[in-house]
Design an enzyme around this catalytic site. Structure first.
Site, mmCIF file in Angstrom:
data_model
loop_
_atom_site.group_PDB
_atom_site.id
_atom_site.type_symbol
_atom_site.label_atom_id
_atom_site.label_comp_id
_atom_site.label_asym_id
_atom_site.label_seq_id
_atom_site.Cartn_x
_atom_site.Cartn_y
_atom_site.Cartn_z
ATOM 1 C CG HIS A 6 -4.082 9.497 -6.964
ATOM 2 N ND1 HIS A 6 -3.830 10.797 -6.401
ATOM 3 C CD2 HIS A 6 -3.641 9.336 -7.976
ATOM 4 C CE1 HIS A 6 -3.912 11.890 -7.429
ATOM 5 N NE2 HIS A 6 -3.644 10.969 -8.508
ATOM 6 C CB CYS A 66 -0.576 11.929 -9.681
ATOM 7 S SG CYS A 66 -1.394 11.461 -11.220
ATOM 8 C CD GLU A 74 -4.169 10.792 -3.038
ATOM 9 O OE1 GLU A 74 -4.498 11.389 -3.811
ATOM 10 O OE2 GLU A 74 -2.992 10.525 -2.953
#
Length: 215
Positions: free
Chosen positions: A190, A95, A192
């Site tokens: 993202h 990001c 994660e």
């Protein structure tokens, strides 16, 4: 046990990187979160995490749609990135981290996307389809078309020197990049927050990207 474990530096603020730390731990990778320029010999790679907007001065613009940003933080993260680039060690930008990679190599930004309603965080991540360039590392992991999450209103514009864009949302917003000669990659989404406890059946598995980061 520790001799075979890889160790990654996360260039962020410790209280804001828990999701990254947890995901890497699940993959058997040690992490340390710091904004100090390190002795890179102790690390196998760098993660530049997500965050707020970026100081427009860093890409030669006056504020024009940029919201909250932290000029000191931006410069600390760029200094850490510079150490890993000079050391030719793997870097993964996520990001804001992807945007910083582009800026480091001389690229610039769109401070507020015309289609920001498709990408901005609205109480939760948004989900949208994306297209990966054929032959790219993302196409090899996920195929040509796959859904990713989204939580941003800014985006990269002109690519920096050596930077190639390799993934796009259907509205043209860049979602992934790589450096042509260095082990530097970035995604606007993202991973994660798309793996393990946060995994979704209707989106890409972020663990695939994180897992291949240091391979």
């Amino acid at each position: 046990m520790g001799k075979n474990l890889k160790k990654v530096l996360i260039a962020g603020e410790p209280d804001k990187t828990v999701n990254y730390e947890n995901a890497m731990a699940k993959l058997g990778i040690l992490t340390e979160t710091s904004l100090h320029v390190p002795d890179i010999s102790f690390y196998d790679g760098l993660i530049l995490p997500g965050g707020g907007d970026i100081d427009p001065k860093l890409f030669g613009q006056l504020p024009d749609g940029t919201d909250f940003f932290d000029p000191a933080l931006d410069r600390l993260q760029l200094a850490v990135l510079g150490a890993f680039v000079l050391g030719r060690k793997p870097v993964l930008g996520i990001c804001k981290g992807m945007q910083l990679i582009n800026i480091y190599f001389g690229g610039d930004m769109v401070q507020h996307l015309k289609t920001s309603e498709n990408h901005a965080y609205v109480g939760k991540d948004q989900l949208h389809m994306s297209v990966a360039k054929k032959g790219s590392f993302l196409e090899k992991l996920y195929g040509e078309r796959f859904k990713v999450n989204s939580a941003h209103h800014q985006g990269v514009d002109c690519p920096g020197k050596g930077i190639e864009y390799v993934q796009f949302a259907e509205d043209g917003v860049v979602e992934g990049l790589r450096h042509r000669f260095l082990p530097v990659r970035g995604v606007q989404w993202h991973p994660e927050r798309l793996c393990f406890a946060y995994g979704r059946e209707d989106a890409a598995d972020g663990a695939l990207l994180l897992g291949c980061f240091l391979r």
